[in-house]
Design a protein around this motif. Sequence first.
Motif, short mmCIF file in Angstrom:
data_model
loop_
_atom_site.label_atom_id
_atom_site.label_comp_id
_atom_site.label_asym_id
_atom_site.label_seq_id
_atom_site.Cartn_x
_atom_site.Cartn_y
_atom_site.Cartn_z
N ALA A 153 -4.52 5.63 -2.33
CA ALA A 153 -3.83 4.44 -1.81
C ALA A 153 -4.78 3.24 -1.77
N LEU A 154 -6.01 3.48 -1.33
CA LEU A 154 -7.00 2.40 -1.25
C LEU A 154 -7.32 1.84 -2.63
N VAL A 205 0.88 -1.15 0.00
CA VAL A 205 0.00 0.00 0.00
C VAL A 205 0.93 1.21 0.00
N ALA A 206 0.91 1.97 -1.08
CA ALA A 206 1.77 3.13 -1.20
C ALA A 206 0.93 4.39 -1.19
N ALA A 207 1.39 5.39 -0.48
CA ALA A 207 0.68 6.65 -0.39
C ALA A 207 1.65 7.80 -0.46
N ALA A 208 1.33 8.76 -1.29
CA ALA A 208 2.13 9.98 -1.33
C ALA A 208 1.71 10.82 -0.15
N ALA A 209 2.64 11.11 0.71
CA ALA A 209 2.32 11.87 1.92
C ALA A 209 3.08 13.19 1.89
N ALA A 248 -6.39 11.23 8.54
CA ALA A 248 -5.88 10.82 7.24
C ALA A 248 -6.31 11.82 6.18
N ASP A 249 -5.39 12.12 5.28
CA ASP A 249 -5.69 12.96 4.13
C ASP A 249 -6.63 12.18 3.21
N ARG A 250 -7.79 12.76 2.89
CA ARG A 250 -8.81 12.03 2.13
C ARG A 250 -8.36 11.62 0.73
N SER A 251 -7.75 12.55 0.00
CA SER A 251 -7.35 12.20 -1.37
C SER A 251 -6.23 11.17 -1.36
N CYS A 252 -5.31 11.28 -0.41
CA CYS A 252 -4.24 10.29 -0.26
C CYS A 252 -4.85 8.91 0.05
N SER A 266 -1.06 4.98 6.39
CA SER A 266 -0.07 5.56 5.49
C SER A 266 -0.37 7.01 5.15
N CYS A 267 -1.60 7.43 5.33
CA CYS A 267 -2.00 8.79 4.95
C CYS A 267 -2.26 9.70 6.13
N LEU A 268 -1.85 9.30 7.33
CA LEU A 268 -2.06 10.15 8.50
C LEU A 268 -1.24 11.43 8.40
#
Length: 115
Positions: free
Chosen positions: A86-87, A7-11, A78-82, A64-66
């Motif tokens: 990611a989801l 699970v990858a997320a741009a933070a 958590a950032d919603r768009s992130c 991952s998006c906190l």
Amino acid sequence: MKGCFFVAAAALAGASIAGPVSAGPPVGSDSVMVEIVSYSDLDLASAAGQKRLRDRISAAAYRSCLMDSPATPSPAVADRSCFRKALNEALAQMNRAIAQSKDRVGLAEAALPRR
């Protein structure tokens, strides 16, 4: 890695991350957070196994998006768009894993002798 995907997320830089996460190299002012989600203990052919994996994916995407809350006493959110990105990417991986597990079951059944 068999039975795992990422699970990858741009933070955003400065975002706080909870849980066992491996951070990739920074890209500009952003960085990519990666969390490994294992499903080797699940039966992806069953609805229960698929639901359990969706729950794991959702939790990993959330972690991952906190981001730090601007108000100090407030909890991190958590950032919603992130989270959505990611989801969606992880659910696409999950769907491919489910399709592969169904293909393996089909191949195993085809190899059985006919009566």
